[in-house]
Write an enzyme that holds these catalytic residues in place. Structure first.
Site, PDB file in Angstrom:
ATOM      1  N   GLU A  37      41.178  37.994  48.759  1.00 57.14           N
ATOM      2  CA  GLU A  37      42.026  39.161  49.010  1.00 57.14           C
ATOM      3  C   GLU A  37      41.525  39.884  50.255  1.00 57.14           C
ATOM      4  O   GLU A  37      40.998  40.993  50.205  1.00 57.14           O
ATOM      5  CB  GLU A  37      42.039  40.046  47.757  1.00 57.14           C
ATOM      6  CG  GLU A  37      42.573  39.273  46.551  1.00 57.14           C
ATOM      7  CD  GLU A  37      42.324  39.904  45.193  1.00 57.14           C
ATOM      8  OE1 GLU A  37      42.574  39.231  44.171  1.00 57.14           O
ATOM      9  OE2 GLU A  37      41.884  41.090  45.141  1.00 57.14           O
ATOM     10  N   HIS A  45      37.377  40.290  44.836  1.00 54.59           N
ATOM     11  CA  HIS A  45      37.991  38.957  44.800  1.00 54.59           C
ATOM     12  C   HIS A  45      38.051  38.410  46.223  1.00 54.59           C
ATOM     13  O   HIS A  45      38.620  39.031  47.116  1.00 54.59           O
ATOM     14  CB  HIS A  45      39.397  39.018  44.181  1.00 54.59           C
ATOM     15  CG  HIS A  45      39.372  39.212  42.701  1.00 54.59           C
ATOM     16  ND1 HIS A  45      40.335  39.924  42.034  1.00 54.59           N
ATOM     17  CD2 HIS A  45      38.477  38.796  41.758  1.00 54.59           C
ATOM     18  CE1 HIS A  45      40.067  39.927  40.743  1.00 54.59           C
ATOM     19  NE2 HIS A  45      38.931  39.243  40.532  1.00 54.59           N
ATOM     20  N   ASN A  60      36.040  40.686  38.040  1.00 55.47           N
ATOM     21  CA  ASN A  60      36.925  41.689  37.428  1.00 55.47           C
ATOM     22  C   ASN A  60      37.259  41.363  35.984  1.00 55.47           C
ATOM     23  O   ASN A  60      38.239  41.891  35.441  1.00 55.47           O
ATOM     24  CB  ASN A  60      38.200  41.863  38.255  1.00 55.47           C
ATOM     25  CG  ASN A  60      38.741  43.276  38.152  1.00 55.47           C
ATOM     26  OD1 ASN A  60      38.000  44.234  37.926  1.00 55.47           O
ATOM     27  ND2 ASN A  60      40.049  43.413  38.304  1.00 55.47           N
ATOM     28  N   ARG A 112      38.585  32.851  44.468  1.00 57.50           N
ATOM     29  CA  ARG A 112      38.721  34.213  43.879  1.00 57.50           C
ATOM     30  C   ARG A 112      37.385  34.743  43.349  1.00 57.50           C
ATOM     31  O   ARG A 112      37.045  35.922  43.577  1.00 57.50           O
ATOM     32  CB  ARG A 112      39.725  34.143  42.734  1.00 57.50           C
ATOM     33  CG  ARG A 112      39.790  35.383  41.818  1.00 57.50           C
ATOM     34  CD  ARG A 112      40.807  35.202  40.738  1.00 57.50           C
ATOM     35  NE  ARG A 112      40.743  36.154  39.662  1.00 57.50           N
ATOM     36  CZ  ARG A 112      41.563  37.220  39.551  1.00 57.50           C
ATOM     37  NH1 ARG A 112      42.472  37.471  40.477  1.00 57.50           N
ATOM     38  NH2 ARG A 112      41.480  38.028  38.522  1.00 57.50           N
ATOM     39  N   GLU A 171      46.670  47.244  44.158  1.00 57.12           N
ATOM     40  CA  GLU A 171      47.090  45.914  44.594  1.00 57.12           C
ATOM     41  C   GLU A 171      47.875  46.141  45.892  1.00 57.12           C
ATOM     42  O   GLU A 171      48.973  46.702  45.869  1.00 57.12           O
ATOM     43  CB  GLU A 171      47.986  45.230  43.552  1.00 57.12           C
ATOM     44  CG  GLU A 171      47.227  44.708  42.353  1.00 57.12           C
ATOM     45  CD  GLU A 171      46.765  43.262  42.523  1.00 57.12           C
ATOM     46  OE1 GLU A 171      46.282  42.916  43.626  1.00 57.12           O
ATOM     47  OE2 GLU A 171      46.894  42.480  41.556  1.00 57.12           O
ATOM     48  N   HIS A 211      42.383  45.625  45.657  1.00 63.18           N
ATOM     49  CA  HIS A 211      42.747  44.217  45.495  1.00 63.18           C
ATOM     50  C   HIS A 211      44.025  43.920  46.283  1.00 63.18           C
ATOM     51  O   HIS A 211      44.629  44.798  46.894  1.00 63.18           O
ATOM     52  CB  HIS A 211      43.035  43.908  44.016  1.00 63.18           C
ATOM     53  CG  HIS A 211      41.838  43.952  43.132  1.00 63.18           C
ATOM     54  ND1 HIS A 211      41.262  42.833  42.602  1.00 63.18           N
ATOM     55  CD2 HIS A 211      41.101  44.998  42.664  1.00 63.18           C
ATOM     56  CE1 HIS A 211      40.236  43.166  41.852  1.00 63.18           C
ATOM     57  NE2 HIS A 211      40.111  44.488  41.869  1.00 63.18           N
TER      58      HIS A 211
END
Ligand SMILES: NCCCCC[C@@H](C[SeH])C(=O)O
Ligand SMILES: [Zn+2]
Ligand SMILES: [Zn+2]
Length: 305
Positions: free
Chosen positions: A70, A67, A140, A125, A267, A193
């Protein structure tokens, strides 16, 4: 004092230079693998870290930058490679991991999107493929794992657009092809991510539990405990569907169903204060937190297999 290379975010061009330089400076440990190319024909380079010539070694996989916005994710892939090379001889965790496993690191899985966040739209993204009247597929949501069910959108303008069909995108197809070929040696799949500080594992496309759910839960719990103990920061953990939201077509669920039974989505920092715009001054702590979690999980995989 000027921060070091690894405490700054880097443009796509700088990352390509870093990839070449790192391989050149470590010809015996680092090999560049061309996995394929992006929609806009940029190369998808992975680094293969091999620290000994032990025969039929297993491997682990880390992809970053799926992404575009990120940015802490590619920063972690660079941090991981640098740490492995610099601390292999001193750090027993790193050396026992790298003695037992090769590591494939894909620093920027979505180079077109990453470049776009540097030039045009910081909050982008998706990738940059053109469908009828909108641009970009959420890579994703593009893997063949309960593809385009609840938690994805079939609308091309949506930020969670699943694409025209599974692996419709060159980026997800390249990663899926590589993992299909290497599925018998890759034992651990990690995809990085941001943000929200979570350690997630399959499934995200259903609330059903994975067959080795208890194993995955224990490994995530131990990793999160290490982050709390060493860095005084809290991460949530659990299966994706229950812990964050339903998200079909994910790379982690797909890798898991392929047979890579240890599969995790990270994350990274933070929890929303800066979100995707995490300042460079936070890179060391965010990456060290992720690093201790990756080491913990990798050592558990070696123990169990
Ligand atoms: N495979 C899905 C894991 C859970 C969702 C992860 C987040 C990262 Se931004 C997402 O893809 O929406
Ligand atoms: Zn993401
Ligand atoms: Zn996220």
């Amino acid at each position: 004092s000027g921060s070091t290379f690894y405490e700054r975010y880097h443009s796509l061009g700088d990352i390509y230079h870093w990839i070449n330089r790192t391989a050149q400076e470590n010809p015996d440990k680092v090999k560049i693998i061309l996995l394929g190319s992006s929609y806009e024909k940029r190369p998808l380079y992975a680094l293969k870290l091999t620290f000994n010539d032990r025969p039929n070694k297993k491997a682990m996989w880390i992809d970053c930058g799926i992404h575009a916005r990120e940015w802490i994710s590619p920063a972690f892939c660079l941090w991981f490679v640098q740490h492995s090379l610099a601390f292999y001889t001193f750090n027993s965790d790193i050396s026992s991991i790298l003695d037992n496993m090769d590591v494939y690191v894909l620093p920027v899985m979505n180079p077109d999107g990453y470049h776009y966040t540097w030039t045009t739209n910081r909050m982008w993204r998706k990738n940059r493929s053109v469908s009828n009247n909108c641009i970009g597929v959420d890579l994703n949501r593009n893997f063949d794992a309960n593809w385009c069910t609840e938690g994805a959108s079939d609308q091309p303008c949506s930020d969670i657009y699943c694409g025209a069909f599974p692996e419709s995108e060159p980026e997800s197809e390249a990663v899926a092809n590589f993992l299909r070929i290497h599925k018998d040696t890759v034992q651990l799949y990690l995809t990085i991510h941001s943000y929200s500080q979570m350690l997630l594992f399959p499934y995200s496309y259903t609330f059903d539990e994975a067959e080795n759910h208890n194993d995955l839960l224990e490994m995530a719990q131990e990793a999160v405990q290490k982050i709390r103990r060493y860095y005084h920061n809290s991460y949530k953990y659990g299966s994706g569907a229950k812990t964050i939201y339903l998200a079909p077509g994910g790379s982690d669920d797909w890798a898991y169903n392929l047979g890579i039974k240890y599969s995790f989505t990270f994350e990274l920092q933070d929890r929303g204060r800066y979100g995707f715009l995490l300042p460079p001054s936070y890179i060391p702590k965010a990456c060290n937190e992720a690093l201790i979690a990756v080491k913990t999980i990798a050592l558990k995989v070696i123990e169990k297999t």
